[in-house]
Design an enzyme around this catalytic site. Structure first.
Site, short mmCIF file in Angstrom:
data_model
loop_
_atom_site.label_atom_id
_atom_site.label_comp_id
_atom_site.label_asym_id
_atom_site.label_seq_id
_atom_site.Cartn_x
_atom_site.Cartn_y
_atom_site.Cartn_z
N GLY A 1 0.42 8.70 0.27
CA GLY A 1 0.00 8.46 1.59
C GLY A 1 1.11 8.38 2.68
N GLY B 1 0.57 -1.30 -0.16
CA GLY B 1 0.02 0.11 -0.12
C GLY B 1 0.98 1.40 -0.05
N SER B 2 1.72 1.21 -1.03
CA SER B 2 3.01 2.34 -0.84
C SER B 2 3.10 3.33 -1.92
CB SER B 2 4.09 1.62 -0.64
OG SER B 2 4.35 0.61 -1.57
N GLY C 1 2.17 5.29 3.37
CA GLY C 1 2.90 4.10 2.73
C GLY C 1 3.96 4.61 1.59
N TYR D 1 -13.11 -0.41 12.26
CA TYR D 1 -11.69 0.03 11.84
C TYR D 1 -10.93 -0.30 13.05
CZ TYR D 1 -7.45 2.89 11.11
OH TYR D 1 -6.32 3.45 11.07
#
Length: 259
Positions: free
Chosen positions: A18, A14-15, A20, A149
């Site tokens: 943001g 997830g990079s 990540g 979450y």
């Protein structure tokens, strides 16, 4: 303190943007070969181009077993694995259906479980490795507006602690990192309407948000992506060899407990 990750391969899920993306930049700046991951090839390519150097990318949706297998086939081995991929969706508990719970569980928890199964045995065989889970201050301060979450992030912290004990004596460390409110691209987008309305810099708008919604914050502002990445780079390095099974805070003091 000189952190040198030369000769190491770091996989960051997830990079492409943001937190990540900031995390991926950190090991790259310390000399590591970084593997960027995201769901779309276009975003992966753009992130790799921004990082430069020896960075490469793999487009794969880790919410599914098929996406995980695609990633492992492309990256069969890594010295450092940072399970950053995560989603959040504010919703009242009574309006949160099973599909929302399952989506958060698959992305925020099971993607990391699969990474651990794939990479920890290979780290153990080499006698060295780092596995890091991105938790959140919400793991302890369960947010009433998205309980699902918070539960998933609590699970990440517990998973990291259990895996650290499972890898005891192997030279492999496993930790979780707990960011607080962080001025990532996603948070900037969330606050854009207020920024446009007030005309204030985004940093001031973010600080006001923190003071209203995370009133226990001690720094009284949002952290920067770089501040979170700095903790990650240290934990990923040989210098952090005595830190394992820990939930390391980069929360600005939001979590109001001593331990």
């Amino acid at each position: 303190m000189n952190i040198d990750l030369g000769g190491k391969t770091a996989l960051v899920t997830g990079s492409t943007e943001g937190i990540g993306f900031g995390i991926a930049q950190g090991p790259a700046n310390a000399g590591a070969r970084v593997i960027v991951n995201g769901r779309t090839q276009a975003k992966v390519d753009a992130a790799v181009a921004r990082i430069g150097g020896s960075a490469v990318g793999v487009a794969a949706d880790l919410a599914s077993v098929e996406g995980h297998e695609q990633l492992v086939a492309a990256v069969p081995d890594a010295d450092i694995v940072i399970s950053n991929l995560g989603i959040f969706q504010p919703a009242d508990f009574f309006d949160t259906d099973d599909a929302t719970w399952d989506r958060h569980w698959q992305v925020n928890v099971m993607a990391g479980v699969r990474l651990a199964r794939a990479y920890l045995p290979k780290m153990e065989a080499k006698g060295w490795g780092r596995l890091l889970f991105l938790g959140s201050e919400s793991a302890f301060n369960i947010p009433v507006e998205m309980i699902h979450y918070g539960v998933s992030k609590t699970a990440d912290v517990a998973l990291a602690r259990g895996l650290a004990k499972r890898m005891a004596g192997t030279g492999v460390t496993v930790n979780s990192v707990l960011p607080g409110p962080t001025l990532s691209e996603g948070v900037e987008a969330m606050l854009e309407a207020e920024r446009a309305k007030s005309g204030k810099p985004i940093e001031e708008v973010a600080a006001a948000f923190v003071q209203e919604h995370r009133s226990s914050s001690i720094i009284r502002r949002a952290a920067t992506v770089e501040e979170v990445a700095n903790m990650i780079v240290y934990l990923a390095s040989p210098l952090a060899s005595a830190t394992t099974g820990a939930a390391m805070r980069v929360d600005g003091g939001v979590i109001d407990t001593l331990m």
